[in-house]
Enzyme design. Structure first.
Site, short mmCIF file in Angstrom:
data_model
loop_
_atom_site.label_atom_id
_atom_site.label_comp_id
_atom_site.label_asym_id
_atom_site.label_seq_id
_atom_site.Cartn_x
_atom_site.Cartn_y
_atom_site.Cartn_z
N GLU A 137 0.65 -1.59 0.09
CA GLU A 137 -0.32 0.17 -0.01
C GLU A 137 0.71 1.14 -0.09
O GLU A 137 1.28 1.77 0.71
CB GLU A 137 -1.02 0.12 1.17
CG GLU A 137 -1.78 0.91 1.42
CD GLU A 137 -2.62 1.04 2.13
OE1 GLU A 137 -2.85 -0.12 2.54
OE2 GLU A 137 -3.64 1.54 2.03
N LYS A 270 -9.12 -15.13 16.40
CA LYS A 270 -8.67 -14.53 14.66
C LYS A 270 -10.57 -13.97 14.48
O LYS A 270 -10.89 -14.46 13.46
CB LYS A 270 -8.55 -15.54 13.92
CG LYS A 270 -7.30 -15.69 14.27
CD LYS A 270 -6.12 -16.71 13.30
CE LYS A 270 -4.85 -17.48 14.08
NZ LYS A 270 -4.17 -18.80 13.18
N ASP A 346 0.81 -13.70 12.88
CA ASP A 346 0.38 -14.67 12.21
C ASP A 346 -0.46 -13.68 11.62
O ASP A 346 -1.56 -12.65 12.39
CB ASP A 346 -0.25 -15.39 13.63
CG ASP A 346 -1.43 -16.40 12.57
OD1 ASP A 346 -1.90 -15.65 11.74
OD2 ASP A 346 -1.45 -16.90 13.52
N HIS A 444 -12.03 26.90 6.09
CA HIS A 444 -11.44 28.06 6.27
C HIS A 444 -12.05 28.37 4.36
O HIS A 444 -12.67 30.04 4.60
CB HIS A 444 -10.33 27.95 6.30
CG HIS A 444 -9.60 28.44 7.24
ND1 HIS A 444 -8.54 29.44 7.49
CD2 HIS A 444 -9.84 27.88 8.54
CE1 HIS A 444 -8.36 28.92 8.70
NE2 HIS A 444 -8.79 28.04 9.45
#
Ligand code: ADP
Length: 474
Positions: A137, A270, A346, A444
């Protein structure tokens, strides 16, 4: 019934992940047997087609791990036209497969190269860490690096391990609810049942130390959540061995008890769960930093007030609206996953390891940013699992946390958990700043006046510059 369960446990333990100590033995035994090692490649491929040889036994049958990988790839490639591209492009050369066999992967056809970047120095608890991150990524490492810089310029981050215990919760069934209540009582009354189970549990490893058993009853089902210290190992194998031994004793004491499963999901491994979020699993870590206002302005290009505002509305209110469990953060999972893959953890445990509450408030002077992450379930080890692999071990070396700690068992694993939390702190700081900066610019523009064309282009440019940061968000 119990013997079936024992067998299932034994199979799970060996098939899913043999211990590190077992690995060289398994690899050696392959080279010693090799009943088909003298066959030519074509003959091996032929026997794979006829079923005389099987994929999962190739390392043993050929006595050569690399040759087994090459022939398995060839055979898979021959099965389908589309598989041939795989056989050309999936990397497989230059990898020591002996280290994997019987420990980390089966039916191996190659390996997946993932770029490893480094973020840092992360100044944490008076030390400097260069943090390895394996990711595809773009911008994730750059962003975490920016967070590290802001933290370092502000004097660093501090962390504490609040709790350290891996859990496994078997489920047993009693004949009726009264029996279930009696079992709960036996474990909990005067702690004598728990003490007995602790001595059995601890007899299975010099590192396993039982910290407690949380008992929950649902009908006639009893869930026993064993929690134990596991030294520098993440601890799933170790805890499972201890629990199996304790269950043997419970079975003798309660002959009508039926062991349904070594894991009854009250562990919880998990899967998202409230129990991990509330009680913790692995290492529960808090980590904080105070970023001075000028660094918020110059390095992070925003203000503390804007950060606090966006954090409250997004990470707290937004996640409340979503009904989240432990998702009170912007992208903790991004950093956890990248560090886990790099250091041989893991990756499936990112599910609970990345639960995190990111909190922000302005400091005592009303200007600085006081920020923390609270992460109750960081499941990491520096021995066992994927940590012994060459590259993953090198990543742990980069942190100075490879293998067993010489100071006290568990010191390395706890330090790694702190590094994970510190890196998440940096990643959260940077992404939240990008979001806050975008928000600031937009408000702004909207509130002050209608922008001129020139200003509009300038605004778009600023937002554009921050876009990569935004892309990190899952
Ligand atoms: P896990 O329990 O995390 O699945 P493994 O069982 O694969 O891990 O690996 C732990 C193994 O490493 C055990 O056999 C244990 O005896 C050994 N070991 C060596 N040093 C340590 C240590 N400092 N802490 C924990 N385990 C250790």
């Amino acid at each position: 019934m119990l013997s079936t369960v024992r067998l299932a446990v034994a199979n799970t333990l060996s098939a899913v992940r043999c211990s590190q100590a077992l690995a060289p033995t398994v690899a050696r035994s392959y080279s010693n047997s090799a009943p088909f090692g003298s066959l030519a490649d074509e003959e091996v491929l032929q026997k794979l087609t006829t079923g005389e040889l099987q994929h999962h036994n190739l390392e043993r049958d050929l006595g050569n791990a690399l040759r087994a990988v090459k022939l398995r790839r060839k055979h898979v490639a021959s099965m389908l036209e589309s598989n041939q591209k795989m056989s050309r492009e999936l990397d497989h050369e230059g990898f020591d497969y002996e280290q994997v066999i019987g420990v980390n992967c089966e039916n191996v056809i190659g390996y997946m190269p993932i770029p490893v970047g480094v973020a840092g120095p992360l100044v944490l608890d008076g030390r400097q860490y260069m943090v390895p991150m394996a990711t595809t990524e773009g911008c994730l490492v750059a962003s975490t690096n920016r967070g590290c810089r802001a933290i370092a310029l502000s004097g660093g981050a501090h962390s504490a391990v609040l709790r350290d215990g891996m859990t496994r919760a078997p489920v047993v069934r009693m004949p009726d609810v009264i029996g279930a209540a009696a079992l709960k009582d036996w474990v909990e009354a005067d702690m004598s049942g728990e003490r007995k189970l602790a001595s059995l549990f601890e007899s299975t490893s010099r590192f396993a130390k039982l910290k407690g058993i949380k008992v929950n009853v649902a009908g006639r089902n009893v869930f026993l959540r064993f929690e134990g210290a596991t030294g520098d190992a993440m601890g799933m194998n170790m805890i499972s061995k201890g629990v199996t031994k304790a269950l043997d004793f419970l079975q003798d004491t309660f002959p009508k008890m039926d062991v349904v499963s070594i894991s009854g999901n009250f562990c919880t491994d998990k899967k998202p769960s409230a129990v991990n979020w509330i009680d913790g699993r692995g290492k529960s870590v808090v980590c904080e930093t105070i970023i001075q206002e000028d660094i918020v302005n110059k390095v992070l290009k925003t203000t503390s007030a804007s950060l606090v505002d966006v954090n409250n509305v997004k990470n707290l209110v937004g996640s409340m609206v979503a009904g989240s469990i432990g998702g009170f953060n912007a992208h903790a999972a991004n950093i956890v996953a990248a560090v886990y893959i790099a250091t041989g953890q893991d990756p499936a445990q990112v599910v609970e390891s990345a639960t995190c509450a990111t909190l922000m408030e302005t400091g005592e002077n009303g200007k600085d940013l006081h920020m923390s992450v609270t992460m109750p379930s960081i499941e990491v080890g520096t021995v066992g699992g994927g940590t012994h692999l060459k590259s993953q071990g090198a990543a742990l070396d980069l942190l100075g946390l490879r293998g067993s700690a010489s100071s006290a068992p568990g010191d390395h694993a706890r330090a790694l958990a702190r590094v994970v939390a510190g890196s998440v702190l940096a990643g959260e700081l940077s992404l939240m700043s990008a979001l806050a900066a975008g928000h600031l610019v937009r408000s702004h523009m909207l509130l002050n006046r209608k922008p001129t064309l020139h200003e509009e282009q300038k605004t778009e440019k600023i937002i554009e510059n921050e876009k990569p940061e935004k892309r990190e968000e899952a």
